[in-house]
Scaffold this motif. Structure first.
Motif, PDB file in Angstrom:
ATOM      1  N   GLY A 258     -18.740 -49.653  16.786  1.00  0.00           N
ATOM      2  CA  GLY A 258     -17.838 -48.397  17.259  1.00  0.00           C
ATOM      3  C   GLY A 258     -17.614 -47.668  16.208  1.00  0.00           C
ATOM      4  O   GLY A 258     -16.658 -46.797  16.210  1.00  0.00           O
ATOM      5  N   VAL A 259     -18.123 -47.656  14.975  1.00  0.00           N
ATOM      6  CA  VAL A 259     -17.771 -46.567  13.871  1.00  0.00           C
ATOM      7  C   VAL A 259     -18.891 -45.515  14.110  1.00  0.00           C
ATOM      8  O   VAL A 259     -19.918 -45.370  14.230  1.00  0.00           O
ATOM      9  CB  VAL A 259     -18.475 -47.429  12.473  1.00  0.00           C
ATOM     10  N   ARG A 275     -13.309 -44.854  14.017  1.00  0.00           N
ATOM     11  CA  ARG A 275     -14.110 -45.846  15.004  1.00  0.00           C
ATOM     12  C   ARG A 275     -13.480 -45.914  16.265  1.00  0.00           C
ATOM     13  O   ARG A 275     -12.095 -45.464  16.652  1.00  0.00           O
ATOM     14  CB  ARG A 275     -14.280 -47.326  14.549  1.00  0.00           C
ATOM     15  N   THR A 276     -14.309 -46.091  17.375  1.00  0.00           N
ATOM     16  CA  THR A 276     -13.592 -46.505  18.780  1.00  0.00           C
ATOM     17  C   THR A 276     -13.099 -47.867  19.092  1.00  0.00           C
ATOM     18  O   THR A 276     -13.082 -48.744  17.966  1.00  0.00           O
ATOM     19  CB  THR A 276     -14.887 -46.161  19.993  1.00  0.00           C
ATOM     20  N   GLY A 300     -10.468 -45.750  27.775  1.00  0.00           N
ATOM     21  CA  GLY A 300     -10.833 -44.978  28.679  1.00  0.00           C
ATOM     22  C   GLY A 300     -11.498 -44.022  28.045  1.00  0.00           C
ATOM     23  O   GLY A 300     -12.536 -43.912  27.338  1.00  0.00           O
ATOM     24  N   VAL A 301     -11.290 -42.598  28.406  1.00  0.00           N
ATOM     25  CA  VAL A 301     -12.034 -41.616  28.208  1.00  0.00           C
ATOM     26  C   VAL A 301     -11.050 -40.788  27.079  1.00  0.00           C
ATOM     27  O   VAL A 301      -9.956 -40.643  27.304  1.00  0.00           O
ATOM     28  CB  VAL A 301     -12.269 -40.409  29.129  1.00  0.00           C
ATOM     29  N   VAL A 302     -11.649 -40.821  25.833  1.00  0.00           N
ATOM     30  CA  VAL A 302     -11.079 -40.179  24.539  1.00  0.00           C
ATOM     31  C   VAL A 302     -11.731 -39.236  23.936  1.00  0.00           C
ATOM     32  O   VAL A 302     -12.891 -39.136  23.991  1.00  0.00           O
ATOM     33  CB  VAL A 302     -10.741 -41.622  23.450  1.00  0.00           C
ATOM     34  N   ALA A 303     -11.031 -38.505  22.950  1.00  0.00           N
ATOM     35  CA  ALA A 303     -11.241 -37.285  22.273  1.00  0.00           C
ATOM     36  C   ALA A 303     -11.018 -37.276  21.137  1.00  0.00           C
ATOM     37  O   ALA A 303      -9.916 -37.851  20.869  1.00  0.00           O
ATOM     38  CB  ALA A 303     -10.992 -36.035  23.227  1.00  0.00           C
ATOM     39  N   SER A 304     -11.653 -36.649  20.009  1.00  0.00           N
ATOM     40  CA  SER A 304     -11.304 -36.587  18.509  1.00  0.00           C
ATOM     41  C   SER A 304     -11.900 -35.505  18.006  1.00  0.00           C
ATOM     42  O   SER A 304     -12.925 -35.041  18.237  1.00  0.00           O
ATOM     43  CB  SER A 304     -11.813 -37.957  17.863  1.00  0.00           C
ATOM     44  N   ASP A 305     -11.132 -34.714  17.108  1.00  0.00           N
ATOM     45  CA  ASP A 305     -11.705 -33.664  16.325  1.00  0.00           C
ATOM     46  C   ASP A 305     -11.523 -33.899  15.025  1.00  0.00           C
ATOM     47  O   ASP A 305     -11.868 -32.949  14.243  1.00  0.00           O
ATOM     48  CB  ASP A 305     -10.790 -32.374  16.771  1.00  0.00           C
ATOM     49  N   ASP A 306     -11.837 -35.112  14.621  1.00  0.00           N
ATOM     50  CA  ASP A 306     -11.973 -35.441  13.073  1.00  0.00           C
ATOM     51  C   ASP A 306     -12.895 -36.607  12.828  1.00  0.00           C
ATOM     52  O   ASP A 306     -12.590 -37.515  12.139  1.00  0.00           O
ATOM     53  CB  ASP A 306     -10.469 -35.728  12.304  1.00  0.00           C
ATOM     54  N   PHE A 307     -14.003 -36.703  13.691  1.00  0.00           N
ATOM     55  CA  PHE A 307     -14.673 -37.612  13.893  1.00  0.00           C
ATOM     56  C   PHE A 307     -14.449 -39.134  13.777  1.00  0.00           C
ATOM     57  O   PHE A 307     -14.811 -39.796  13.184  1.00  0.00           O
ATOM     58  CB  PHE A 307     -15.633 -37.640  12.411  1.00  0.00           C
ATOM     59  N   LEU A 309     -11.215 -40.431  13.452  1.00  0.00           N
ATOM     60  CA  LEU A 309     -10.238 -40.996  12.508  1.00  0.00           C
ATOM     61  C   LEU A 309      -8.900 -41.013  13.547  1.00  0.00           C
ATOM     62  O   LEU A 309      -8.083 -42.026  13.232  1.00  0.00           O
ATOM     63  CB  LEU A 309      -9.843 -39.948  11.413  1.00  0.00           C
ATOM     64  N   THR A 310      -8.804 -40.082  14.574  1.00  0.00           N
ATOM     65  CA  THR A 310      -7.579 -40.224  15.375  1.00  0.00           C
ATOM     66  C   THR A 310      -8.381 -39.924  16.643  1.00  0.00           C
ATOM     67  O   THR A 310      -9.305 -39.252  16.870  1.00  0.00           O
ATOM     68  CB  THR A 310      -6.703 -39.084  14.886  1.00  0.00           C
ATOM     69  N   TRP A 311      -7.836 -40.358  17.624  1.00  0.00           N
ATOM     70  CA  TRP A 311      -8.345 -40.142  19.287  1.00  0.00           C
ATOM     71  C   TRP A 311      -7.147 -39.681  20.034  1.00  0.00           C
ATOM     72  O   TRP A 311      -5.985 -40.136  20.072  1.00  0.00           O
ATOM     73  CB  TRP A 311      -8.891 -41.238  19.593  1.00  0.00           C
ATOM     74  N   THR A 312      -7.500 -38.920  21.056  1.00  0.00           N
ATOM     75  CA  THR A 312      -6.513 -38.758  22.034  1.00  0.00           C
ATOM     76  C   THR A 312      -7.033 -39.107  23.108  1.00  0.00           C
ATOM     77  O   THR A 312      -8.217 -39.031  23.579  1.00  0.00           O
ATOM     78  CB  THR A 312      -6.043 -37.046  22.174  1.00  0.00           C
ATOM     79  N   VAL A 313      -6.385 -39.925  24.034  1.00  0.00           N
ATOM     80  CA  VAL A 313      -6.702 -40.532  25.325  1.00  0.00           C
ATOM     81  C   VAL A 313      -6.645 -39.521  26.368  1.00  0.00           C
ATOM     82  O   VAL A 313      -5.653 -39.113  26.805  1.00  0.00           O
ATOM     83  CB  VAL A 313      -5.856 -41.956  25.576  1.00  0.00           C
ATOM     84  N   LEU A 314      -7.682 -39.178  27.254  1.00  0.00           N
ATOM     85  CA  LEU A 314      -7.690 -38.278  28.231  1.00  0.00           C
ATOM     86  C   LEU A 314      -7.616 -38.887  29.497  1.00  0.00           C
ATOM     87  O   LEU A 314      -6.834 -38.476  30.200  1.00  0.00           O
ATOM     88  CB  LEU A 314      -9.015 -37.459  28.169  1.00  0.00           C
TER      89      LEU A 314
END
Length: 319
Positions: A258-259, A275-276, A300-307, A309-314
């Motif tokens: 997941g990295v 990582r996921t 779930g379905v997630v998004a990140s704009d910093d490769f 490092l942080t994720w937002t769950v959509l």
């Protein structure tokens, strides 16, 4: 359409609850739900095969076991990555597209979706036993056959624009274990390499260059998928995509743990990101000057704009 909530499944056992307010495309016909807030259950997100975003509309899509769904997000990261509300998906209705198993899926260009797989419960508008290559120009509400109807089930698809303006489509025929190549928008095909791969991704800046993840490591072809060789120095990747020139180019991928890894500008050094949660099912890069990542993992379905490092769950998963 009415506004309500419902429950959908991702990855078999994971349950996702989402609101219903934006446009959904291509899911199984089901009875309407009254707007009481009472959830119902469907298997639409039982498995996510592919993800992508349309640069012309900002619409984000998930190709799943039960058709292609639209996940409403703004195209730019700052529209949702910082404290976004829960993702919302419109309720499927009998007028939506057929609920086929979208084994292969890609956003091929502005306003154009390509998919492959098997017909589902609605077989009247698709082709059995394999749908071949199909396309949609109306956000997955309807699909038309492009080629190979009844013949081929591509488990992976990608598309790049040639200097002539034609669309080159790469497809991976898992049954045959071979890459297929079309240089005329998917109308006719020529055979490529025989290779056991999990994911493939073409370089939009160099259409003859296509990458593949294999058990021996990341492989690359410089002759439009006719031959592949192992890419020296690359991490062992599971899912990949290639950034467009505006995002700096280079491969971005996720390893089996997941990295997230990405190549620096120029395609040289590999940099480790976040990582996921677990090994994801699907992955895509949304390009442009503010690139971001899409993944389908245990959350779930997630998004990140910093490769990563942080994720937002959509589309948020709940145990």
């Amino acid at each position: 359409m009415t506004t309500s909530r419902r429950t959908i499944r991702l990855g078999g056992a994971t349950v996702i609850t989402v609101g219903l307010a934006a446009a959904l495309a291509a899911c199984a016909p089901t009875p309407a739900i009254p707007s009481t807030g009472t959830p119902t259950t469907t298997t639409a997100f039982e498995h996510v095969h592919g993800l992508g975003a349309d640069p012309s509309t900002g619409a984000t899509y998930a190709g799943t076991h039960q058709g292609v769904w639209q996940i409403p997000t703004g195209l730019l990261p700052d529209s949702y990555l910082a404290g976004a509300p829960d993702a919302e998906i419109t309720r499927p209705t009998p007028t939506d597209g057929p609920a086929f198993d979208a084994m292969g899926f890609t956003v091929a260009g502005p306003g154009l979706l390509l998919a492959s797989g098997h017909p589902g419960s609605d077989t009247s508008t698709l082709w059995a036993p394999n749908v071949g290559l199909i396309s949609s120009a109306d956000a997955a509400a309807t699909w038309s056959n492009v080629s190979l109807a009844g013949e081929t089930d591509f488990h992976d698809l990608d598309a790049v624009t040639l200097p002539t303006g034609a669309l080159r489509v790469y497809g991976y025929d898992a049954a045959a274990g071979t890459v297929s190549i079309s240089d005329d928008d998917g109308a006719t095909w020529s055979p490529g390499a025989a290779v056991a791969l999990r994911d493939l991704a073409a370089d939009p800046a160099t259409p003859d260059r296509v990458f593949a993840t294999t058990e021996n490591g990341l492989a690359v072809s410089e002759d439009a998928g006719r031959t592949f060789g192992t890419l020296s120095g690359a991490p062992m990747l599971y899912l990949i995509d290639v950034q467009d020139a505006a995002a700096g180019g280079g491969v971005v991928g996720i390893d089996p743990d997941g990295v997230v890894w990405h190549q620096e500008t120029g395609g040289g050094t590999w940099t480790r990101g976040g990582r996921t949660e677990g090994t994801p099912e699907a992955f895509a890069v949304v390009g442009g000057s503010m690139p971001w990542l899409l993944a389908a993992d245990q959350r779930g379905v997630v998004a990140s704009d910093d490769f990563g490092l942080t994720w937002t769950v959509l589309v948020a998963a709940q145990a």
